[in-house]
Motif scaffolding. Structure first.
Motif, short mmCIF file in Angstrom:
data_model
loop_
_atom_site.label_atom_id
_atom_site.label_comp_id
_atom_site.label_asym_id
_atom_site.label_seq_id
_atom_site.Cartn_x
_atom_site.Cartn_y
_atom_site.Cartn_z
N GLN A 76 -6.98 -37.57 -7.75
CA GLN A 76 -7.20 -37.56 -6.31
C GLN A 76 -5.92 -37.88 -5.54
O GLN A 76 -5.67 -37.32 -4.47
CB GLN A 76 -8.30 -38.55 -5.94
CG GLN A 76 -9.69 -38.10 -6.40
CD GLN A 76 -10.75 -39.15 -6.13
OE1 GLN A 76 -10.59 -40.31 -6.50
NE2 GLN A 76 -11.82 -38.75 -5.48
N GLN A 77 -5.13 -38.77 -6.10
CA GLN A 77 -3.86 -39.10 -5.46
C GLN A 77 -2.90 -37.90 -5.48
O GLN A 77 -2.23 -37.62 -4.47
CB GLN A 77 -3.22 -40.30 -6.16
CG GLN A 77 -3.96 -41.61 -5.93
CD GLN A 77 -3.26 -42.79 -6.56
OE1 GLN A 77 -2.72 -42.71 -7.66
NE2 GLN A 77 -3.26 -43.92 -5.85
N TYR A 78 -2.85 -37.21 -6.61
CA TYR A 78 -2.01 -36.01 -6.69
C TYR A 78 -2.51 -34.93 -5.74
O TYR A 78 -1.71 -34.22 -5.10
CB TYR A 78 -2.00 -35.48 -8.12
CG TYR A 78 -1.07 -36.22 -9.05
CD1 TYR A 78 0.27 -36.44 -8.70
CD2 TYR A 78 -1.51 -36.72 -10.28
CE1 TYR A 78 1.14 -37.13 -9.55
CE2 TYR A 78 -0.66 -37.40 -11.12
CZ TYR A 78 0.67 -37.61 -10.76
OH TYR A 78 1.53 -38.30 -11.59
N PHE A 79 -3.82 -34.79 -5.63
CA PHE A 79 -4.41 -33.80 -4.73
C PHE A 79 -4.01 -34.10 -3.29
O PHE A 79 -3.64 -33.19 -2.53
CB PHE A 79 -5.93 -33.82 -4.88
CG PHE A 79 -6.64 -32.77 -4.06
CD1 PHE A 79 -6.82 -31.49 -4.56
CD2 PHE A 79 -7.15 -33.06 -2.79
CE1 PHE A 79 -7.49 -30.52 -3.81
CE2 PHE A 79 -7.81 -32.10 -2.05
CZ PHE A 79 -7.98 -30.82 -2.56
N ALA A 80 -4.09 -35.35 -2.88
CA ALA A 80 -3.74 -35.75 -1.52
C ALA A 80 -2.27 -35.49 -1.22
O ALA A 80 -1.90 -35.26 -0.06
CB ALA A 80 -4.07 -37.23 -1.31
N ALA A 81 -1.44 -35.51 -2.27
CA ALA A 81 0.00 -35.27 -2.11
C ALA A 81 0.36 -33.80 -2.30
O ALA A 81 1.55 -33.45 -2.36
CB ALA A 81 0.78 -36.12 -3.11
N ASP A 82 -0.65 -32.92 -2.39
CA ASP A 82 -0.46 -31.47 -2.59
C ASP A 82 0.22 -31.15 -3.93
O ASP A 82 0.82 -30.07 -4.08
CB ASP A 82 0.35 -30.85 -1.45
CG ASP A 82 -0.42 -30.86 -0.13
OD1 ASP A 82 -1.65 -31.00 -0.16
OD2 ASP A 82 0.23 -30.72 0.93
N SER A 83 0.11 -32.05 -4.88
CA SER A 83 0.62 -31.79 -6.24
C SER A 83 -0.54 -31.20 -7.04
O SER A 83 -1.15 -31.87 -7.89
CB SER A 83 1.15 -33.08 -6.86
OG SER A 83 2.21 -33.61 -6.12
N PHE A 84 -0.84 -29.94 -6.77
CA PHE A 84 -2.08 -29.36 -7.26
C PHE A 84 -2.09 -29.16 -8.78
O PHE A 84 -3.13 -29.31 -9.42
CB PHE A 84 -2.34 -28.03 -6.54
CG PHE A 84 -2.49 -28.19 -5.06
CD1 PHE A 84 -3.51 -28.97 -4.53
CD2 PHE A 84 -1.59 -27.60 -4.18
CE1 PHE A 84 -3.65 -29.14 -3.16
CE2 PHE A 84 -1.72 -27.75 -2.81
CZ PHE A 84 -2.75 -28.53 -2.30
N ARG A 85 -0.95 -28.83 -9.38
CA ARG A 85 -0.94 -28.62 -10.82
C ARG A 85 -1.14 -29.95 -11.56
O ARG A 85 -1.85 -30.00 -12.58
CB ARG A 85 0.36 -27.95 -11.25
CG ARG A 85 0.25 -27.22 -12.58
CD ARG A 85 1.42 -26.31 -12.82
NE ARG A 85 1.52 -25.20 -11.89
CZ ARG A 85 0.76 -24.10 -11.95
NH1 ARG A 85 -0.14 -23.99 -12.92
NH2 ARG A 85 0.92 -23.14 -11.09
N LEU A 86 -0.53 -31.01 -11.06
CA LEU A 86 -0.73 -32.33 -11.65
C LEU A 86 -2.17 -32.80 -11.43
O LEU A 86 -2.77 -33.43 -12.30
CB LEU A 86 0.25 -33.34 -11.05
CG LEU A 86 1.70 -33.19 -11.49
CD1 LEU A 86 2.60 -34.12 -10.67
CD2 LEU A 86 1.86 -33.50 -12.99
N ALA A 87 -2.71 -32.50 -10.26
CA ALA A 87 -4.11 -32.86 -9.99
C ALA A 87 -5.04 -32.16 -10.96
O ALA A 87 -6.03 -32.73 -11.43
CB ALA A 87 -4.47 -32.50 -8.55
N LEU A 88 -4.73 -30.93 -11.31
CA LEU A 88 -5.55 -30.17 -12.25
C LEU A 88 -5.44 -30.68 -13.68
O LEU A 88 -6.45 -30.90 -14.35
CB LEU A 88 -5.14 -28.69 -12.22
CG LEU A 88 -5.81 -27.76 -11.24
CD1 LEU A 88 -5.15 -26.39 -11.31
CD2 LEU A 88 -7.29 -27.63 -11.54
#
Length: 234
Positions: A76-88
């Motif tokens: 969720q933290q990665y998603f909020a930071a627009d780090s979509f590949r890490l969020a995935l």
């Protein structure tokens, strides 16, 4: 003598009533004896269902929700930071949405991870993967579900599947009657209909926006789009 007859007349129905009640009790007992196995099994099933549901919620569902919540935190933290590949996919030390879905996809947290992962895929340009996950998401929140439908429409448009895009834009626009998602996705449906050469269908959508949501940004712009299609304001 008359008194004796009167007494006999009043007591006779009671005896008959007692006899009928006793007979009914015997019949009920006979029924139970003949069907006790079926009755006992049915009662046992009810007990197991109630007890099993309690045990499932207490010892399986609730702990899994908690574990899934802990597991999804970094994604969720990665998603909020627009780090979509890490969020995935996670970062090697922390899990991503895909691992949460794989392990706890049946939980509420896992269901929300499907939505977030779908968003990630669309943002990364992997539109079909995004569509698949967004379709698998089942939102209890009407606003989030409307966004899921709308984003699915965006993904279909990116794949040049205009008819599918129109269907999902309409679904998003009509799913929740609010001034945030409804006029936004109905407007996109209208633009997509224009692209598909369906001008009259687009006119109908634009008129709907103007009538239902006149105070929104989209509603205020509708006269311009209607005039473009030959619908001049009188």
């Amino acid at each position: 003598m008359a008194e004796t007859k009167h007494t006999a007349a009043t007591t006779e129905p009671k005896a008959s009533q007692d006899f009928d009640l006793q007979d009914s009790l015997h019949k009920a007992e006979d029924f139970y004896q003949k069907n006790k196995n079926v009755i006992n099994i049915a009662l046992l099933v009810v007990v197991l269902i109630v007890g099993g549901s309690y045990a499932y919620n207490r010892f399986y569902k609730v702990p899994n929700e908690r574990k899934a919540q802990e597991m999804i935190f970094r994604a969720q933290q990665y998603f909020a930071a627009d780090s979509f590949r890490l969020a995935l996919n996670g970062d090697g030390n922390n899990y991503g949405y895909l691992q949460v879905i794989n392990k706890y996809g049946g939980t509420k947290v896992g269901n929300l991870a499907k939505y977030s992962a779908g968003v990630c895929y669309v943002k990364l340009g992997e539109f079909q993967k995004g569509i698949d996950l967004l379709k698998d998401f089942n939102g209890n929140d009407k606003l989030v579900q409307a966004y899921a439908y709308g984003l699915t429409g965006d993904a279909y448009m990116e794949l040049n599947k205009t008819e599918d895009g129109i269907d999902y834009y309409k679904k998003a626009g009509h799913y929740s009657d609010n001034e945030l998602t409804a006029p936004l996705y109905l407007f996109r449906a209208g633009l997509a209909l224009e692209k598909a050469g369906k001008a009259q269908d687009a006119v109908a959508i634009y008129k709907e926006i103007k009538e239902k949501y006149p105070a929104t940004n989209e509603g205020r712009e509708m006269d311009k789009y209607l005039a473009r299609l030959g619908e001049v304001r009188e």
